[in-house]
Enzyme design. Structure first.
Site, PDB file in Angstrom:
ATOM      1  N   ARG A  60     -18.010  -8.704 -12.099  1.00 49.15           N
ATOM      2  CA  ARG A  60     -18.855  -9.901 -12.125  1.00 49.15           C
ATOM      3  C   ARG A  60     -18.125 -11.011 -12.868  1.00 49.15           C
ATOM      4  O   ARG A  60     -18.038 -10.998 -14.087  1.00 49.15           O
ATOM      5  CB  ARG A  60     -20.194  -9.575 -12.809  1.00 49.15           C
ATOM      6  CG  ARG A  60     -21.275 -10.634 -12.651  1.00 49.15           C
ATOM      7  CD  ARG A  60     -22.602 -10.181 -13.253  1.00 49.15           C
ATOM      8  NE  ARG A  60     -23.115  -8.974 -12.619  1.00 49.15           N
ATOM      9  CZ  ARG A  60     -23.804  -8.962 -11.469  1.00 49.15           C
ATOM     10  NH1 ARG A  60     -24.079 -10.088 -10.870  1.00 49.15           N
ATOM     11  NH2 ARG A  60     -24.209  -7.819 -10.943  1.00 49.15           N
ATOM     12  N   GLU A 105     -22.670  -3.298  -4.442  1.00 47.56           N
ATOM     13  CA  GLU A 105     -22.593  -4.322  -3.397  1.00 47.56           C
ATOM     14  C   GLU A 105     -21.177  -4.887  -3.249  1.00 47.56           C
ATOM     15  O   GLU A 105     -20.544  -5.287  -4.222  1.00 47.56           O
ATOM     16  CB  GLU A 105     -23.561  -5.457  -3.745  1.00 47.56           C
ATOM     17  CG  GLU A 105     -23.489  -6.597  -2.742  1.00 47.56           C
ATOM     18  CD  GLU A 105     -24.370  -7.785  -3.132  1.00 47.56           C
ATOM     19  OE1 GLU A 105     -25.332  -7.595  -3.916  1.00 47.56           O
ATOM     20  OE2 GLU A 105     -24.094  -8.899  -2.656  1.00 47.56           O
TER      21      GLU A 105
END
Length: 432
Positions: free
Chosen positions: A283, A355
RNA sequence: GGAGGCGUGGCCGAGUGGUCGAUGGCAGCGGUUUUGAAAACCGCCGUGGGGGUAACUCCACCAGGGGUUCGAAUCCCUUCGCCUCCGCCA
C-alpha cells in the site's frame, strides 16, 4: 450520476437498492425528491414567462418599425417588469439546479440486481480459483524480506516519507519488464489500443469518473502559487484520464466497443488507512498500474465485464500466479460501480488472497457524469455508453506476488518463464 | 513573460441590436434516375430541457461567466482557449 428522471419517479426503489450499500443515503434521497418536484414546477413557470416575453418582443419589433413612439414607450415600461420577472425566475432556477445536481452527484451507483447482498468483504462471493497454491518445504517469507537490498524503503522515506519505495537493480528492471509485458499482452492478444495520458488532471475529470466531489481526501492536489483557481490533481488511477478521453463526445455509429490500455503511476493519499499494510510495497502513495478501459454499447455490458475480467486474468495465468476471483457484495462495491469482480492473488507469507485487480462495470453512471455518448444508428438520438475498467494489473502487487510465489529457500526468486527473455535472467538474487 | 489577432452547428463559412437556432457550401442519411457506379435532382440532417399516449409544442444554447437593453450571435466587461511575432526554456 443516476438518471435524475428515474430517481424522481422511483424514489422507493432507489432507496431500497442504495440501502444495500454501506452508507446512509436516505436523507439525500428525500432532498432529491423534494428538489425534483420543485425543479419541474420552476422550469414550467420560467418557460411560460419567457414565452410571453418572447412573443411581446416580436410585437415590439413591429412597433419599432411602425414608428408609433408613444405605444412603443408605454409597452416598453410594461415589458421591463416582465423581463425582470423572467430574470428573477432564471436566477432561482439556476440555484435550484445546482443544488439538485450537487445532491445527485453525492449518490453512488445502484448495485446491479444480481450482485450478492452483503455488508463487508466477508460477504463477497468466490467465483473461481485458478492454479494451485505453491508448496514450500520452508516457511515462506514476505516479499520485503526477499532479494535483500533490492527494495529500499529507508531511502524512499528519506526522499518522500512513509509509503514510498525505491527499487534497485533487478527489482527496478522487473517493474519495467512487467509493465512492458502487460501492455504487450493487452495490445497484441486482447486488441487494446495503447494510450499515454497526462498524470495531472482537472477536477472535472475526477468528477466524471466519480472520485470527486466525495473523495477529495484520497487525492493529491497540486497548486500553482498561493491561490490557484484551477488546481490539478495527481491521477489516482489511469481510469480517470482514459475514461475522460471521450468526455463531452458523441461517438459515431460503429465505433463501439473501444478498448484502451494505459500505463500510469497512481497517486493516492491513503487517508484513513493508517496502520493497514504498513510493511512493504503493498500500500503505497505512488504505485504503477496498467489499466484496461472499455466503452461499450449498453446492451453488451454483462458480456463485456466477463471479457475484461478474462483479460486481466490472462496476465496472472501467463505469469503462472495462483489467484481467485471474487464478486463484490453490495456493501463492498465502489462508489461508481454497479458490479465488480476483484482478482485476488495468493500471498504465501500472509496465507491469504489479496486484491491485485478490480474489474468494474459502471453502467451509464460515469458516462452520464462525463457526458460520453454514442449514436446507435446514423441520424439517431445519442445515448450514454457504458464504461468498464479494470487493473490489468497493479504492477507493484504483481511484483510482490512474483517474489512470494516464486521464492526460493535461499531468499532468491525464480523468474517466471514469460519474463525471462526480457529480464535477461532466470533468478533474481540479493543485491551484491 | 511582452505585442497583436481570432473563437458561430461534424467541417468550412455568412450574419446593419429586432420572428436568427441562425443564409450558403461540404460531409452524412433517405429517395428519384441508372444494367451497375458516378453525376444530377428532391427531401432529411445540432444538443439539452419542459408539457403531451402521440402528432406536436414551448424554453435554452453562436467558447465560458457577468453586464447594458423592451429585445444580444451582434454592444461593454471578464475568464478560458487557439493562432502569429518577440523573449525564455527541458
Amino acid at each position: 450520476m443516476l438518471d435524475p428522471r428515474f430517481v424522481a419517479e422511483h424514489l422507493d426503489e432507489v432507496q431500497a437498492r442504495l440501502a444495500q450499500r454501506s452508507g446512509d443515503f436516505a436523507a439525500a434521497l428525500v432532498q432529491v425528491g423534494v428538489l425534483a418536484q420543485e425543479r419541474r414546477r420552476l422550469i414550467t413557470e420560467t418557460e411560460q414567462l419567457s414565452a410571453r416575453r418572447n412573443a411581446a418582443n416580436q410585437e415590439m419589433a413591429a412597433l419599432a418599425k411602425g414608428g408609433d413612439k408613444e405605444a412603443f414607450a408605454a409597452r416598453r415600461d410594461e415589458l421591463k417588469l416582465l423581463s425582470e420577472k423572467v430574470k428573477g425566475h432564471e436566477d432561482l432556477l439556476k440555484v435550484l439546479l445546482a443544488r439538485f445536481e450537487e445532491q445527485l452527484l453525492s449518490l453512488p451507483n445502484l448495485p446491479h440486481p444480481g450482485a450478492p447482498v452483503g455488508k463487508s468483504e466477508d460477504d463477497n462471493r468466490v467465483v473461481r480459483e485458478w492454479g494451485k497454491k505453491p508448496e514450500f518445504a520452508f516457511t515462506p517469507r514476505a516479499h520485503d524480506e526477499l532479494c535483500e537490498g533490492l527494495l529500499d524503503f529507508e531511502r524512499a522515506s528519506k526522499l518522500s516519507g512513509a509509503r514510498f519505495s525505491v527499487l534497485w537493480g533487478q527489482a527496478a528492471k522487473l517493474e519495467r519488464v512487467l509493465i512492458q509485458f502487460m501492455l504487450g499482452v493487452h495490445t497484441e492478444q486482447h486488441g487494446y489500443t495503447e494510450v499515454a495520458v497526462p498524470y495531472l488532471v482537472r477536477a472535472a475529470a475526477l468528477l466524471g469518473t466519480g472520485q470527486l466531489p466525495k473523495f477529495e481526501k484520497d487525492l493529491f492536489k497540486t497548486a500553482r502559487g498561493e491561490e490557484d483557481p484551477e488546481p490539478l490533481y495527481l491521477v489516482p488511477t489511469a481510469e480517470v484520464p482514459v475514461t475522460n478521453l471521450h468526455a463531452d463526445e458523441i461517438l459515431e455509429p460503429g465505433s463501439l466497443p473501444r478498448a484502451y490500455t494505459c500505463f500510469s503511476p497512481c497517486f493516492r493519499s491513503e487517508a484513513g488507512s493508517y496502520g493497514k499494510d504498513v510493511r512493504g510495497l503493498f500500500r503505497q502513495h505512488q504505485f504503477d498500474k496498467v489499466e484496461i478501459v472499455r466503452f461499450v454499447e449498453p446492451s453488451r455490458g454483462p458480456e463485456e465485464l466477463e471479457l475484461l475480467l478474462g483479460h486481466a486474468e490472462a496476465i496472472l495465468q501467463q505469469l503462472g500466479l495462483h489467484y481467485r476471483v471474487v464478486e463484490l457484495c453490495t456493501g463492498d462495491l465502489g462508489f461508481a460501480s454497479q458490479k465488480t469482480y476483484d482478482i485476488e492473488v495468493w500471498l504465501p507469507s500472509q496465507g491469504r488472497y489479496r486484491e491485485i485487480s478490480s474489474c468494474s462495470w459502471f453502467g451509464d453512471f460515469q458516462a452520464r457524469r462525463a457526458s460520453i455518448r454514442h449514436r446507435p444508428v446514423a441520424q439517431g438520438k445519442p445515448e450514454f455508453v457504458h464504461t468498464l475498467n479494470g487493473s490489468g494489473l497493479a504492477v507493484g502487487r504483481t511484483l510482490i506476488a512474483v517474489f512470494e510465489q516464486y521464492q526460493n529457500e535461499d531468499g532468491s526468486v525464480t523468474v517466471p518463464a514469460a519474463l525471462r527473455p526480457a529480464l535477461g535472467a532466470d533468478v533474481i538474487r540479493a543485491r551484491g
